[in-house]
Design a protein around this motif. Structure first.
Motif, PDB file in Angstrom:
ATOM      1  N   ASP A 172       8.642   7.685 -10.992  1.00  0.00           N
ATOM      2  CA  ASP A 172       8.758   7.320 -12.398  1.00  0.00           C
ATOM      3  C   ASP A 172       7.544   6.499 -12.856  1.00  0.00           C
ATOM      4  OD1 ASP A 172       9.717   5.247 -10.714  1.00  0.00           O
ATOM      5  OD2 ASP A 172      10.804   4.330 -12.368  1.00  0.00           O
ATOM      6  N   ILE A 173       6.995   5.675 -11.994  1.00  0.00           N
ATOM      7  CA  ILE A 173       5.813   4.890 -12.352  1.00  0.00           C
ATOM      8  C   ILE A 173       4.569   5.781 -12.368  1.00  0.00           C
ATOM      9  CG2 ILE A 173       4.294   3.003 -11.641  1.00  0.00           C
ATOM     10  CD1 ILE A 173       6.793   1.531 -10.670  1.00  0.00           C
ATOM     11  N   LEU A 174       4.449   6.658 -11.375  1.00  0.00           N
ATOM     12  CA  LEU A 174       3.313   7.589 -11.343  1.00  0.00           C
ATOM     13  C   LEU A 174       3.283   8.462 -12.591  1.00  0.00           C
ATOM     14  CD1 LEU A 174       3.181   8.749  -7.617  1.00  0.00           C
ATOM     15  CD2 LEU A 174       1.503   7.372  -8.844  1.00  0.00           C
ATOM     16  N   SER A 175       4.436   8.930 -13.025  1.00  0.00           N
ATOM     17  CA  SER A 175       4.474   9.816 -14.199  1.00  0.00           C
ATOM     18  C   SER A 175       4.042   9.077 -15.455  1.00  0.00           C
ATOM     19  CB  SER A 175       5.874  10.415 -14.374  1.00  0.00           C
ATOM     20  OG  SER A 175       6.816   9.410 -14.674  1.00  0.00           O
ATOM     21  N   ALA A 176       4.234   7.766 -15.518  1.00  0.00           N
ATOM     22  CA  ALA A 176       3.807   6.993 -16.686  1.00  0.00           C
ATOM     23  C   ALA A 176       2.281   6.995 -16.816  1.00  0.00           C
ATOM     24  CB  ALA A 176       4.320   5.565 -16.594  1.00  0.00           C
ATOM     25  N   ASN A 216       0.804  -1.223   0.000  1.00  0.00           N
ATOM     26  CA  ASN A 216       0.000   0.000   0.000  1.00  0.00           C
ATOM     27  C   ASN A 216       0.840   1.277   0.000  1.00  0.00           C
ATOM     28  OD1 ASN A 216      -2.621  -1.106  -0.072  1.00  0.00           O
ATOM     29  ND2 ASN A 216      -2.484  -1.620   2.084  1.00  0.00           N
ATOM     30  N   ASP A 217       2.147   1.152  -0.101  1.00  0.00           N
ATOM     31  CA  ASP A 217       3.001   2.342  -0.137  1.00  0.00           C
ATOM     32  C   ASP A 217       2.783   3.082  -1.460  1.00  0.00           C
ATOM     33  OD1 ASP A 217       3.964   1.532   2.269  1.00  0.00           O
ATOM     34  OD2 ASP A 217       5.975   0.991   1.551  1.00  0.00           O
ATOM     35  N   PRO A 218       3.034   4.400  -1.461  1.00  0.00           N
ATOM     36  CA  PRO A 218       2.908   5.166  -2.709  1.00  0.00           C
ATOM     37  C   PRO A 218       3.863   4.626  -3.779  1.00  0.00           C
ATOM     38  CG  PRO A 218       3.137   6.623  -0.812  1.00  0.00           C
ATOM     39  CD  PRO A 218       3.392   5.227  -0.333  1.00  0.00           C
TER      40      PRO A 218
END
Length: 76
Positions: A69-73, A63-65
């Motif tokens: 780099d993955i969020l920006s994708a 459940n960690d953020p």
């Protein structure tokens, strides 16, 4: 909807799905011709809950953020 050829090639898989309670319509050239339905009540179905117990462990950081780099994708 599965075609007759698909149903013939995958009959055992279709029957397994029907055993779990799914209804499957089989068609001939896009026209429904039959429906596979389970016989009996839902209480006779084999339960699929718990069949994979112990085969997967949820990581502590599940459940960690997500890393930046993955969020920006997802934002592109």
């Amino acid at each position: 909807m599965d075609s007759i050829d698909q149903a013939n090639a995958n009959l055992s898989q279709l029957l397994s799905r029907v055993e779990q309670g799914e209804e499957i319509v089989i068609s001939d050239q896009g026209v429904p011709v039959t429906k596979l339905v389970p016989v009996g009540t839902a209480s006779r179905r084999r339960s699929s809950l718990g069949v994979d117990q112990g085969k997967f462990v949820v990581p502590e950081d599940f459940n960690d953020p997500l890393p930046d780099d993955i969020l920006s994708a997802f934002e592109e």
